[in-house]
Design an enzyme around this catalytic site. Structure first.
Site, PDB file in Angstrom:
ATOM      1  N   GLU A 127       2.970  -6.478   2.785  1.00  0.00           N
ATOM      2  CA  GLU A 127       2.195  -5.302   3.199  1.00  0.00           C
ATOM      3  C   GLU A 127       3.087  -4.123   3.566  1.00  0.00           C
ATOM      4  O   GLU A 127       2.603  -3.131   4.100  1.00  0.00           O
ATOM      5  CB  GLU A 127       1.260  -5.651   4.370  1.00  0.00           C
ATOM      6  N   SER A 179      -6.271   1.605   5.002  1.00  0.00           N
ATOM      7  CA  SER A 179      -6.978   2.217   6.127  1.00  0.00           C
ATOM      8  C   SER A 179      -7.529   3.595   5.785  1.00  0.00           C
ATOM      9  O   SER A 179      -8.434   4.088   6.463  1.00  0.00           O
ATOM     10  CB  SER A 179      -6.057   2.317   7.343  1.00  0.00           C
ATOM     11  N   TYR A 181      -9.426  -5.948  10.510  1.00  0.00           N
ATOM     12  CA  TYR A 181      -8.832  -6.604   9.348  1.00  0.00           C
ATOM     13  C   TYR A 181      -8.942  -8.120   9.466  1.00  0.00           C
ATOM     14  O   TYR A 181      -9.365  -8.817   8.533  1.00  0.00           O
ATOM     15  CB  TYR A 181      -7.360  -6.224   9.203  1.00  0.00           C
ATOM     16  N   HIS A 187      -3.456 -11.015   4.939  1.00  0.00           N
ATOM     17  CA  HIS A 187      -3.047 -11.212   6.333  1.00  0.00           C
ATOM     18  C   HIS A 187      -3.058 -12.694   6.704  1.00  0.00           C
ATOM     19  O   HIS A 187      -3.473 -13.093   7.785  1.00  0.00           O
ATOM     20  CB  HIS A 187      -3.938 -10.386   7.275  1.00  0.00           C
ATOM     21  N   HIS A 196       0.843  -1.199   0.000  1.00  0.00           N
ATOM     22  CA  HIS A 196       0.000   0.000   0.000  1.00  0.00           C
ATOM     23  C   HIS A 196       0.877   1.247   0.000  1.00  0.00           C
ATOM     24  O   HIS A 196       1.964   1.260   0.581  1.00  0.00           O
ATOM     25  CB  HIS A 196      -0.894   0.036   1.249  1.00  0.00           C
TER      26      HIS A 196
END
Length: 340
Positions: A284, A73, A194, A223, A8
């Site tokens: 991530e 987020s 999450y 995740h 991200h």
């Protein structure tokens, strides 16, 4: 080649957040701030935001390309209305596109969607088409809970979502199931919301016939699949009790897991219970957990290090680090994005 399927843009230049802050302030006074109100961001600002963060870590950790999307987020679909979300989404996606143009060998885009509570997912299809057909993106992040923690949308297997899935199938792109920030104080965003969403999505897929209707639809549960691998026996047993097909014969033909699990025992468990054909390398970074593990002296999110510590066959290593990503993201070819 080592492909990181989950990155991200958490280090975007401050002008992007200023635009978001202006949007939120405008909502309080009944204004929808236009997209052209955003301050200009230079190429040098983009370079500066990446060279000492994602690019530095790519080089240090030995990865090659990151499948890159806006900060999860910050999607915050619960804020404002459909127009707010559409403009914010376009600003974020256009910035990802600029990153990919500046660093075509390092990043390939995955888009945020302009979802909004109570708004049909079909309304997000146009932005997906724009990002794939015009910007060369290869997938999207799909939020199963645009409400931000109140879970008032139908399950992902409901026909409510079908028009959007039709567009995914038409474009032959996968979705990562990824919620955003939580406005429910019961659920910490990255520590609870999450992981709840990852686990919830899997259970929804298990209990319905979505993949009979869309046999080529592909989802990545991030995740490490939430709590699913740890409770694999529970889900196998529930499938059996509910008279559902065996997981390997049904759900695992369409659902995949990344390696955003921040300790070696967790990665070991993931590989013990989930078939290697369903695992994609992901870190991530720079993301939810940015610190150094005092027990190892290494960054928690250096997930390649955990995989390197395992005795993987060359075939399994190829699948996890490259082959599975190429299978699930067919628009990613020869290390380049494919347009049209």
């Amino acid at each position: 080649m080592i492909i990181d399927c989950h990155g991200h843009y958490t280090t975007a230049p401050g002008e992007l957040q200023k635009f978001r802050d202006a949007q939120i302030a405008g909502l309080k006074s009944g204004l929808d701030i236009p997209l052209d109100a955003q301050e200009k961001i230079s190429d040098d600002q983009i370079r500066d935001s990446l060279e000492n963060a994602q690019l530095k870590l790519q080089r240090a950790r030995g990865t090659d390309i990151t499948i890159f999307s806006p900060r999860a987020s910050a999607m915050a679909h619960h804020i404002g209305n459909e127009t707010t979300s559409r403009r914010w989404t376009r600003a974020c996606n256009d910035l990802i596109h600029r990153v990919c143009l500046l660093y075509p060998e390092n990043f390939v885009g995955v888009c945020q969607l302009p979802q909004s509570p109570g708004i049909a997912p079909a309304n997000s299809a146009a932005e997906l088409e724009r990002c794939v057909s015009e910007l060369g993106f290869i997938g999207c992040n799909l939020n199963p809970d645009p409400s931000g923690g109140h879970w008032n949308s139908p399950p992902l297997t409901d026909r409510y979502w079908y028009p959007f899935y039709e567009k995914m199938v038409e474009l032959d792109v996968p979705a990562m199931v990824h919620v955003s920030s939580s406005c429910n104080p019961n659920f910490h965003a990255t520590g609870a919301h999450y992981i709840n969403a990852d686990t919830t999505a899997f259970m929804q897929f298990l209990t319905a016939d979505l993949f009979k209707d869309f046999p080529t639809l592909r989802f990545i549960i991030p995740h490490g699949g939430g709590a699913v691998p740890y409770h694999w026996g529970r889900y196998r047993g529930l499938a059996q009790d509910l008279k559902r097909p065996l997981l390997g014969d049904y759900v695992l033909k369409n659902v995949f897991f990344d390696t955003c699990v921040y300790h070696l025992p967790g990665i070991e468990l993931l590989l013990k219970v989930i078939p290697v054909d369903n695992i994609l390398f992901g870190s991530e970074m720079v993301g939810a957990v940015r610190g150094i593990d005092p027990e190892t002296g290494q960054y928690y999110d250096d997930t390649k290090r955990y995989l390197d510590a395992l005795k993987l066959s060359e075939s399994d290593r190829y699948k996890i680090f490259e082959g599975n990503a190429r299978k699930i993201f067919p628009r990613l070819k020869a290390g380049k994005r494919v347009t049209g």
